[in-house]
Structure formats: C-alpha cells, structure tokens
Motif scaffolding. Structure first.
Motif, PDB file in Angstrom:
ATOM      1  N   ARG A 110       0.772  -1.342  -0.033  1.00 22.00           N
ATOM      2  CA  ARG A 110       0.099   0.055   0.068  1.00 22.00           C
ATOM      3  C   ARG A 110       0.710   1.288  -0.009  1.00 22.00           C
ATOM      4  O   ARG A 110       1.854   1.274   0.722  1.00 22.00           O
ATOM      5  N   ASP A 111       0.630   2.342  -0.927  1.00 18.57           N
ATOM      6  CA  ASP A 111       1.394   3.482  -0.974  1.00 18.57           C
ATOM      7  C   ASP A 111       0.290   4.476  -0.932  1.00 18.57           C
ATOM      8  O   ASP A 111      -0.407   4.740  -1.870  1.00 18.57           O
ATOM      9  N   GLY A 112      -0.006   5.021   0.474  1.00 14.02           N
ATOM     10  CA  GLY A 112      -1.274   5.890   0.634  1.00 14.02           C
ATOM     11  C   GLY A 112      -2.441   5.385   0.603  1.00 14.02           C
ATOM     12  O   GLY A 112      -2.726   4.335   1.037  1.00 14.02           O
ATOM     13  N   LEU A 113      -3.195   5.799  -0.503  1.00 12.67           N
ATOM     14  CA  LEU A 113      -4.419   5.167  -0.855  1.00 12.67           C
ATOM     15  C   LEU A 113      -4.669   4.520  -2.054  1.00 12.67           C
ATOM     16  O   LEU A 113      -5.533   4.185  -2.572  1.00 12.67           O
ATOM     17  N   GLU A 114      -3.386   3.948  -2.482  1.00 15.69           N
ATOM     18  CA  GLU A 114      -3.306   3.221  -3.764  1.00 15.69           C
ATOM     19  C   GLU A 114      -2.491   1.919  -3.621  1.00 15.69           C
ATOM     20  O   GLU A 114      -1.855   1.650  -2.582  1.00 15.69           O
ATOM     21  N   VAL A 115      -2.445   0.825  -4.420  1.00 14.91           N
ATOM     22  CA  VAL A 115      -1.605  -0.110  -4.344  1.00 14.91           C
ATOM     23  C   VAL A 115      -0.655   0.190  -5.350  1.00 14.91           C
ATOM     24  O   VAL A 115      -0.691   0.655  -6.578  1.00 14.91           O
ATOM     25  N   HIS A 140      -9.584  -0.546  -3.970  1.00 14.03           N
ATOM     26  CA  HIS A 140     -11.058  -1.311  -3.665  1.00 14.03           C
ATOM     27  C   HIS A 140     -11.327  -2.153  -4.975  1.00 14.03           C
ATOM     28  O   HIS A 140     -12.280  -2.702  -4.858  1.00 14.03           O
ATOM     29  N   ALA A 141     -10.613  -2.141  -5.947  1.00 18.71           N
ATOM     30  CA  ALA A 141     -10.737  -2.698  -7.208  1.00 18.71           C
ATOM     31  C   ALA A 141      -9.742  -4.103  -7.689  1.00 18.71           C
ATOM     32  O   ALA A 141     -10.096  -4.773  -8.543  1.00 18.71           O
ATOM     33  N   THR A 142      -8.864  -4.251  -6.725  1.00 20.86           N
ATOM     34  CA  THR A 142      -8.097  -5.418  -7.086  1.00 20.86           C
ATOM     35  C   THR A 142      -7.883  -6.246  -5.806  1.00 20.86           C
ATOM     36  O   THR A 142      -7.987  -5.998  -4.579  1.00 20.86           O
ATOM     37  N   GLY A 143      -7.464  -7.618  -5.930  1.00 21.15           N
ATOM     38  CA  GLY A 143      -7.464  -8.426  -5.106  1.00 21.15           C
ATOM     39  C   GLY A 143      -6.332  -8.130  -4.031  1.00 21.15           C
ATOM     40  O   GLY A 143      -6.717  -8.215  -2.736  1.00 21.15           O
ATOM     41  N   VAL A 144      -4.983  -7.764  -4.407  1.00 19.34           N
ATOM     42  CA  VAL A 144      -4.039  -7.402  -3.537  1.00 19.34           C
ATOM     43  C   VAL A 144      -4.391  -5.998  -2.930  1.00 19.34           C
ATOM     44  O   VAL A 144      -4.026  -5.845  -1.598  1.00 19.34           O
ATOM     45  N   GLY A 145      -5.067  -5.060  -3.480  1.00 18.46           N
ATOM     46  CA  GLY A 145      -5.760  -3.898  -2.900  1.00 18.46           C
ATOM     47  C   GLY A 145      -6.619  -4.054  -1.890  1.00 18.46           C
ATOM     48  O   GLY A 145      -6.593  -3.614  -0.633  1.00 18.46           O
ATOM     49  N   LEU A 149      -6.107  -3.074   2.109  1.00 17.70           N
ATOM     50  CA  LEU A 149      -6.968  -2.113   2.513  1.00 17.70           C
ATOM     51  C   LEU A 149      -7.744  -2.778   3.841  1.00 17.70           C
ATOM     52  O   LEU A 149      -7.744  -2.126   4.795  1.00 17.70           O
ATOM     53  N   ALA A 150      -7.764  -3.831   3.811  1.00 19.18           N
ATOM     54  CA  ALA A 150      -8.719  -4.801   5.055  1.00 19.18           C
ATOM     55  C   ALA A 150      -7.806  -4.653   6.153  1.00 19.18           C
ATOM     56  O   ALA A 150      -8.147  -4.480   7.221  1.00 19.18           O
ATOM     57  N   TYR A 151      -6.494  -4.853   6.141  1.00 19.72           N
ATOM     58  CA  TYR A 151      -5.539  -4.742   7.271  1.00 19.72           C
ATOM     59  C   TYR A 151      -5.003  -3.435   7.225  1.00 19.72           C
ATOM     60  O   TYR A 151      -3.884  -3.270   8.088  1.00 19.72           O
ATOM     61  N   ALA A 152      -5.194  -2.194   6.577  1.00 22.08           N
ATOM     62  CA  ALA A 152      -4.725  -0.915   6.746  1.00 22.08           C
ATOM     63  C   ALA A 152      -5.290  -0.362   8.230  1.00 22.08           C
ATOM     64  O   ALA A 152      -6.330  -0.818   8.692  1.00 22.08           O
ATOM     65  N   PRO A 153      -4.540   0.465   8.602  1.00 24.34           N
ATOM     66  CA  PRO A 153      -5.158   1.415   9.654  1.00 24.34           C
ATOM     67  C   PRO A 153      -6.356   1.913   9.641  1.00 24.34           C
ATOM     68  O   PRO A 153      -6.852   2.048   8.485  1.00 24.34           O
ATOM     69  N   ASP A 154      -7.190   2.196  10.902  1.00 26.43           N
ATOM     70  CA  ASP A 154      -8.590   2.574  10.559  1.00 26.43           C
ATOM     71  C   ASP A 154      -8.886   3.782   9.852  1.00 26.43           C
ATOM     72  O   ASP A 154      -9.692   3.999   9.094  1.00 26.43           O
ATOM     73  N   ARG A 180     -17.263  -2.337   2.770  1.00 27.34           N
ATOM     74  CA  ARG A 180     -16.795  -2.590   4.194  1.00 27.34           C
ATOM     75  C   ARG A 180     -17.227  -4.032   4.494  1.00 27.34           C
ATOM     76  O   ARG A 180     -16.279  -4.792   5.244  1.00 27.34           O
ATOM     77  N   GLU A 181     -18.246  -4.476   4.217  1.00 22.15           N
ATOM     78  CA  GLU A 181     -18.595  -5.940   4.407  1.00 22.15           C
ATOM     79  C   GLU A 181     -17.547  -6.801   3.869  1.00 22.15           C
ATOM     80  O   GLU A 181     -17.140  -7.626   4.410  1.00 22.15           O
ATOM     81  N   GLN A 182     -17.117  -6.594   2.481  1.00 17.90           N
ATOM     82  CA  GLN A 182     -15.963  -7.459   2.019  1.00 17.90           C
ATOM     83  C   GLN A 182     -14.939  -7.283   2.901  1.00 17.90           C
ATOM     84  O   GLN A 182     -14.179  -8.297   2.866  1.00 17.90           O
ATOM     85  N   LEU A 183     -14.413  -6.396   3.225  1.00 16.90           N
ATOM     86  CA  LEU A 183     -13.179  -5.929   4.004  1.00 16.90           C
ATOM     87  C   LEU A 183     -13.119  -6.899   5.340  1.00 16.90           C
ATOM     88  O   LEU A 183     -12.297  -7.311   5.822  1.00 16.90           O
ATOM     89  N   ASP A 184     -14.484  -6.939   5.743  1.00 14.99           N
ATOM     90  CA  ASP A 184     -14.576  -7.658   7.021  1.00 14.99           C
ATOM     91  C   ASP A 184     -14.247  -9.178   6.889  1.00 14.99           C
ATOM     92  O   ASP A 184     -13.757  -9.935   7.647  1.00 14.99           O
ATOM     93  N   THR A 185     -14.906  -9.564   5.710  1.00 17.20           N
ATOM     94  CA  THR A 185     -14.838 -10.982   5.471  1.00 17.20           C
ATOM     95  C   THR A 185     -13.362 -11.281   5.095  1.00 17.20           C
ATOM     96  O   THR A 185     -12.812 -12.225   5.402  1.00 17.20           O
TER      97      THR A 185
END
Length: 255
Positions: A110-115, A140-145, A149-154, A180-185
């Motif tokens: 992660r680099d800022g708000l991008e992959v 939000h549109a890539t698997g690695v992203g 994002l899921a493990y990024a700071p709040d 948000r639901e996807q990131l929780d998953t």
C-alpha cells in the motif's frame, strides 16, 4: 505546494529536489508551469531543470507536454531497504507460483490510498491485466488492494470508504457499505477475491504477507501476494493454498 526554494541562497540540489517533490499521488502529471508553481521556482529555472531531469531519465515528458516520474527514478526508489529486501525475498516464491500456474503473479504494497506493484510476473498464457511493475491502482478494485485495505489502519480504511470509489467496470464495488462488508470478510477469511472488478475477464485471489511478531512489535501486514486468472471456479482452493504457502515462506525470510 511542494515548497519555495527560489531564494538567492537555494542550491541547485535543493531546487532540483523541489521539482521532484512537486509530484505526488494527487499530482502525477504536471505541466512546466504547474511544476514551477508547486516548487516555488521561476518558470525559466524550472524549464532548465526539467530538461536536465528528462535527459537523465528521472522524469519523462509526454506527447501532451506534461511531465511524470521516470522509470530511472522508480528504480532508485526501489533501493530503499524495506522494499529491496521484500522484492529480493519474494522473488523466488513469485517465480515458483508463476511456473506452476502460468498466471500473472503480483507482489504489492500500500502506498497511501493506492496499491503499488513492486513486482509482476506474467507470460503468454496469462490473463491481460493493466498492472505493471511500478504502477499504482485503486485499492478497492484489486485483490491485492482489498487485502492491503482490509489490514490498513482504521483512518486509511475510512478515507477510502468515504470515496469516491471509481467504477472501473460494471462489476467494480462502489458502494461503501458493500465494500466494508467485503473487507470484514477478508480479515476473517485471510484472503480476498475479485471478479471482473478491475478488468473484464480477469479474476484475482490474494493473501497478506505478515511480518512476524517480535518481543517489541506486533504482527504487521507488510505486503500482499496475488494471482490473476480467467476464473476461480475450479482452482480457488489450489491457488489459495499456493499463495498461503508462499506468503508464509516470504514472511519467514523477512528481516
């Protein structure tokens, strides 16, 4: 503005740095006038520095006359110890996965708000993708992203969810609640998937690479490892297992 170095005591180095620092995630392509304004330099001085930086491959000048960071500068940036170590450690694992699947394999941070894609392996049998080494794509549109994002700071996660969430294809998730639901998953399952969200005809699956905990630190997700394939219907379990084993191997070798 990147900073004002037009004072008489400013050195050539400081002026050159001010030109380079004019570029950031929100300002990737700039005209000479825009660079001058953001760097706080006279336009003639900026033009001279831009010519020299283009000649040295630190910047590139597009057909529209606008400037962007060049590959040479990217290569120098990769010498930063953390990313150099990560690419070096991950390289054989990426090669093994690519040899076994002939799919496109990604190593990203992660680099800022991008992959930011640190490495990519692909071949003739790989699904066409828009990523390349050194490129940046939406989280939000890539698997690695999605993993990153899921493990990024709040605060990072909330900034992305606040939008805008660009629609890259008809299948891109642009609803904050759904994302948000996807990131929780992702955090519960330990992996992320996408289907036609970045590129039509491309599915991806990705897992986190976690730096092991020590006496002084907590476990930390430092990167993501992903594969892009035409479909995940039949090979999801096999690909996920291969990624998880590789991610564990990379993690064990990280210093």
């Amino acid at each position: 503005m990147a900073g004002n170095t037009s004072t008489p005591g400013a050195t050539v180095v400081s002026r050159t740095l001010s030109v380079l620092y004019a570029f950031d995630n929100a300002h990737r392509r700039l005209s000479a006038t825009e660079v001058a304004r953001r760097a706080g330099l006279p336009v003639p001085t900026t033009h001279r520095l831009l010519r020299e930086l283009v000649a040295g491959d630190a910047l590139v000048r597009g057909e529209d006359g606008r400037y962007a960071v060049g590959r040479r500068l990217w290569d120098v940036g990769l010498l930063a110890p953390d990313r150099t170590d990560l690419r070096h450690v991950a390289s054989p694992f990426l090669s093994d996965i690519h040899a076994a699947t002939r799919a496109t394999v990604h190593l990203a941070v992660r680099d800022g708000l991008e992959v930011l894609y640190l490495d990519r392996l692909s071949g003739r049998a790989s699904v066409p993708v828009v990523s390349r080494t050194g490129s940046r794509l939406p989280l939000h549109a890539t698997g690695v992203g999605k993993v990153l994002l899921a493990y990024a700071p709040d605060d990072v996660r909330e900034r992305v969810l606040a939008g805008p969430l660009p629609r890259l294809t008809a299948h891109t998730i642009t609803q904050p609640g759904w994302l948000r639901e996807q990131l929780d998953t992702v955090r519960r399952a330990g992996y992320a998937t996408t289907t036609d969200e970045m590129t039509l005809g491309a599915c991806s699956i990705a897992v986190p690479i976690t730096r092991p905990a020590s006496a002084a630190t907590e476990p930390e997700v430092v990167a993501a490892l992903g594969i892009v394939v035409p479909t995940l219907k039949r090979a999801r379990t096999r690909l996920l297992t291969a990624l998880q084993i590789a991610a564990q191997g990379i993690a064990r070798n990280l210093h």
